[in-house]
Design a protein around this motif. Sequence first.
Motif, PDB file in Angstrom:
ATOM      1  N   THR A 255       6.053  -0.925   7.641  1.00 50.09           N
ATOM      2  CA  THR A 255       6.314   0.222   6.881  1.00 50.09           C
ATOM      3  C   THR A 255       7.928   0.055   6.346  1.00 50.09           C
ATOM      4  O   THR A 255       8.838  -0.385   6.999  1.00 50.09           O
TER       5      THR A 255
ATOM      6  N   GLN B 194      -2.189   0.580  -4.730  1.00 56.20           N
ATOM      7  CA  GLN B 194      -1.975  -0.983  -4.038  1.00 56.20           C
ATOM      8  C   GLN B 194      -1.616  -1.828  -4.969  1.00 56.20           C
ATOM      9  O   GLN B 194      -1.951  -1.704  -6.204  1.00 56.20           O
TER      10      GLN B 194
ATOM     11  N   THR C 156       3.506   0.658   2.791  1.00 55.70           N
ATOM     12  CA  THR C 156       3.273  -0.300   3.888  1.00 55.70           C
ATOM     13  C   THR C 156       2.829  -1.641   3.516  1.00 55.70           C
ATOM     14  O   THR C 156       2.162  -1.671   2.413  1.00 55.70           O
TER      15      THR C 156
ATOM     16  N   GLY D 124      -1.251  10.245   3.960  1.00 56.32           N
ATOM     17  CA  GLY D 124      -1.024   9.094   4.569  1.00 56.32           C
ATOM     18  C   GLY D 124      -2.271   8.144   4.154  1.00 56.32           C
ATOM     19  O   GLY D 124      -2.496   7.081   4.539  1.00 56.32           O
ATOM     20  N   ASN D 125      -3.004   8.723   3.046  1.00 55.73           N
ATOM     21  CA  ASN D 125      -4.047   7.795   2.591  1.00 55.73           C
ATOM     22  C   ASN D 125      -3.483   6.924   1.625  1.00 55.73           C
ATOM     23  O   ASN D 125      -2.545   7.331   0.812  1.00 55.73           O
ATOM     24  N   THR D 126      -4.500   5.717   1.243  1.00 60.54           N
ATOM     25  CA  THR D 126      -3.924   4.906   0.161  1.00 60.54           C
ATOM     26  C   THR D 126      -3.826   5.728  -1.134  1.00 60.54           C
ATOM     27  O   THR D 126      -4.943   6.223  -1.649  1.00 60.54           O
TER      28      THR D 126
ATOM     29  N   ASP E 161       0.894  -1.163   0.068  1.00 62.37           N
ATOM     30  CA  ASP E 161       0.001   0.092  -0.091  1.00 62.37           C
ATOM     31  C   ASP E 161       0.829   1.414  -0.006  1.00 62.37           C
ATOM     32  O   ASP E 161       1.829   1.323   0.836  1.00 62.37           O
ATOM     33  N   VAL E 162       0.678   2.001  -0.982  1.00 66.26           N
ATOM     34  CA  VAL E 162       1.488   3.363  -0.910  1.00 66.26           C
ATOM     35  C   VAL E 162       0.739   4.563  -0.734  1.00 66.26           C
ATOM     36  O   VAL E 162      -0.316   4.786  -1.109  1.00 66.26           O
ATOM     37  N   PRO E 163       1.115   5.219   0.506  1.00 66.94           N
ATOM     38  CA  PRO E 163       0.332   6.256   0.813  1.00 66.94           C
ATOM     39  C   PRO E 163       0.703   7.758  -0.041  1.00 66.94           C
ATOM     40  O   PRO E 163       1.647   7.819  -0.579  1.00 66.94           O
TER      41      PRO E 163
END
Lengths: 385, 424, 249
Positions: B189, B117, B175, B112-114, B106-108
């Motif tokens: 992470t 993916q 993450t 910090g939101n997705t 999952d890449v923010p």
Amino acid sequence: MMKLAFQIAYKNLMGAGLRTWLNVAVLSFAFVIIIFFNGLMDGWNRQSRTDSIAWEYGHGHLQNDAYDPYDAFTLQDGHAEIPSKVKNVTPILVQQGNIYPEGRMMSVLLKGIDKEQGTIKIPTEAFTTSTAQFPAIIGNRMAEAAQLKVGDQVLLRWRDKNGTFDASNITIVDIFDTTVASVDSGQIWLPIETLWEMTGLHNHATLAIANSNYEHVPIEGWNFESQAEMLQNLDDIISMKKYSSSILYILLLAIALLAIFDTQVLSIFRRQKEIGTYIALGMTRLQVVRLFTVEGSMYSFLAMIVGCIYGIPLFIFLNAKGIGMPQASQEMGISLADRIYPIFGLQLIVGTILLVTISATIVSYLPARKIAKMNPVLALKGKLQ
Amino acid sequence: MIQFLLKGIIRDKSRSILPIIIIAIGVGLTVLLSGYLKGAFGDIIDQNARFETGHVKIMTQAYAENKDQVPNDLALLDASGWIDTLHNEIPQMQWVQRIKFGGLIDVPDKDGNTRAQGPATGMALDLFSGKSGENKRMNLESSLITGALPKKAGEAIIGHDFSEKLDLKIGDEITLFGSTMNGSMTFKTFEIKGTIKFGTSAMDKGALIIDLTDAQQMLDMENATGEILGFLKSGVYDQPEVDNISEEFNNEYKLATDEFSPEMFTLREQNNLASLLDYADVMSALFVFIFVLAMSIVLWNTGLLGGLRRYQEFGIRLALGESKGKIYRSMVLEAVLIGIIGSVLGTIIGIAITYYLQVVGIDISGYLNNSSMIMPTVLRSKITPSLFYIGFIPGVVAMVFGTMLAGIGIYKRETANLFNELEV
Amino acid sequence: MKTIKYILVMIVIVGSGFEVQAQNLTANEIINKVDDNMSSETQVVVSDMVIYGKRNKRTVTSKGYTRGKNDSFTEYLAPAREEGTKMLKLEDRLWIYSPSTDRTIQLSGHMLRQSVMGSDLSYEDMMEDRELTDIYEATIISEETIGDRNTWKLELIAKVDDVSYPKRTIWIDTERFVPLKEELFAKSGQLLKKVVMDDIKQVEGRWYPFKMNYKDVLKDGKGTDFIVKEIQFNVEIPEYIFTKASLKK
């Protein structure tokens, strides 16, 4: 003069008897093995290409834009109806499912394919003769992994387009044997109509395999990967193998040339008197050098003839019967057939002949140069050391 | 007698140098060819060993049965205990732990939101201890396209195509979301340190490589491992030795009553490699046979040459009253000596070149259009024990045989003719 | 906990409109009664989820807050590894927060079909929040005895397309109006999952199952147990609980 040199050279070689034939034999081995190895590589190349094309690539794949073959998550949405203007393709619908052999859960890819298709070699005709409600075809590797035989039933669970679970026993109606693992491992082939019925995705396809009449025009929502692009990786591996084997026959040729060189040294030493005689009879030294060089290179002609005598039947035999290859791990994406049929092309044979003849001439010339420096009188007496 | 002959060999260069050079070249070539064949046929096997099977692999029986599903819940516990046991009981092998796992990357975005993916195929290797040799074994360093290898906890390398798909750059954080050995959710992470290309689409488009300790922590596998791979320290796969090792190990530790007891599998028993190994053996035996045959002919020639050169010498010796048998024996003995000297020399040269090719190899990547493949682009040979004697067969036997044939001529000579010949 | 809530909600909430007669009660009346008994505006549940792995069993404790049928918030309490992990579901979106990485991850698409914490339940199973009545047509098919309890056996057939399980069978206690058993079927009629309720106790005047076993019948294994440790109905839950901000708190 040249004709004379050939005649004398021939007589001398024949006169030397056994040793000549041994040299010829070694050189012919080199000939045959170089041709054999290259033929094997070409055969392997062609076979891998043919198999990959026959079982998987067809004349290219038209893929839904949302589908990524390396991301299983894209299967859920990576399909659509193929526009009706697209002709000469065999649509394939790919969905996920689980089978439960003996209480174990295995993830599988369900691939729907037209019963009547002739684009790839998956034996879909087995669907038409089967009376099972869910006839399935699998490959050897899958059969082994799930321990399934023809006639076996196994419980399959899948979801339709709405995510609704469905489950049923499928019947294995045929097990195919292919060198192409990527249409076998972890996959179950079903008639596409059955898969449409099962999932409700009527007329949808994840990808479509083009046949030889396909002509590509850009279609929105679909991308086309041509046969050549798909074969690239395979071509790389084959050329790598060719380099690898070329070292083998360089070594082999080296040993054969060493044999010629050695024989030349021996014969020049033994035949001092003869050399002295030639010069005494009025031949120039250069002519004598040429005579001996011709004699040496004549080994390659004889080797060619001998090589042909046993090589041609051997090659014809191998070409027809193939060479057994082991069934190895296919993880690396190479399709390795259990029989490879070598190909012996004209270019290969002519190239090898030139290579062997030229290098045999060079190694014959090297020791013969010594003749030019001989003192004919001592030579005539046989007193050179 | 031997001393006398040795003196002759050393002092009379004409009767020794050429044969010795030829024998040395021939023997060297034989050794090299044999070593090269071992290397060439070993390619695929070696590739499998390094990436997948090891020379031997230890898994729990339950794990082995389901190994396609990467069942870390069936992993081998007390991994360090097993490693110690293995080091003590089987010191001739190097032992490394590996864990395979799956997960979601999952890449923010900056909040910090997705942002992106993708499913990852994870492999955890012992990179940090510095003793495992995994970097070299897996060719990691040279397969890097950008960046560097992870140096400390929380760093990872990712398949190059995968990084492009997720639009990742060196230094970006991702993450990893997966499930532990017990099935719990787990998050970790990682900082992307490098991107890698092995040349197989599956790996380049989905691989994530992290250190073993990170994986153990993340997957709740403290002191547990999916697989323990063993590699013979000699670097060469030796079936009989490996068979012995695995038989002993399985006799002692594999319990029929406990599906979580370990079982050792040889390379041969994994990935259908058995038939390939057999094939490689047959093919190289065939090649070496043809080569030895060719070599024998060359050396036979050399032996003949040696005999002929000294036609006069033998004539004189016969004339002086030496018996034909004695001359013949001394000639053969001399051939043995020359054969041995040449063979030793050739074996040394052959092994030296083989060794060079084993360590450095011939890099052919430049000749290939697209040098991104898991198949090695460096051709290598391999030193095996057989190389130390294989050259002696044509080197000594053929030389002696050639000399023996040439020497038969001695018996044909008649004393009456000797003086006639010598007069010339 | 959300999971338990989900199962119960699915079982108990059936709207009006069923005409089927069964002795004195119609199928929908039965389900309405169950709903009255078990459902509430809000719920706070502390529960254990017991997952039987191949070599061990594991207990995960969590506290779940539920509001209506669509929103829920779950905080994991134990074991230490899971402590502080939170899951928020609002309508059809699901976020998971992990304290160790301080990241919130949104799950979507394919990921929702994965199993939750190694249990026999998927995220998607938890996401379903429509009323049973909206999706299924119920019929009483028989009366059966389970243990020493009399039950009605109800068959629910999907009337919409997008459901995971097109057919369910539920056994409901005729006196206490508590479901005792449920079976979930595939389109073909193949039994897929089985839920068994146990340890029925009265709390705040309602009969409630304190133990449930949820099992994927196609797989070997013992399934997953849910054990209610504490339950409160109609308590006030602060609004902020059902916001993304509460994940990081």
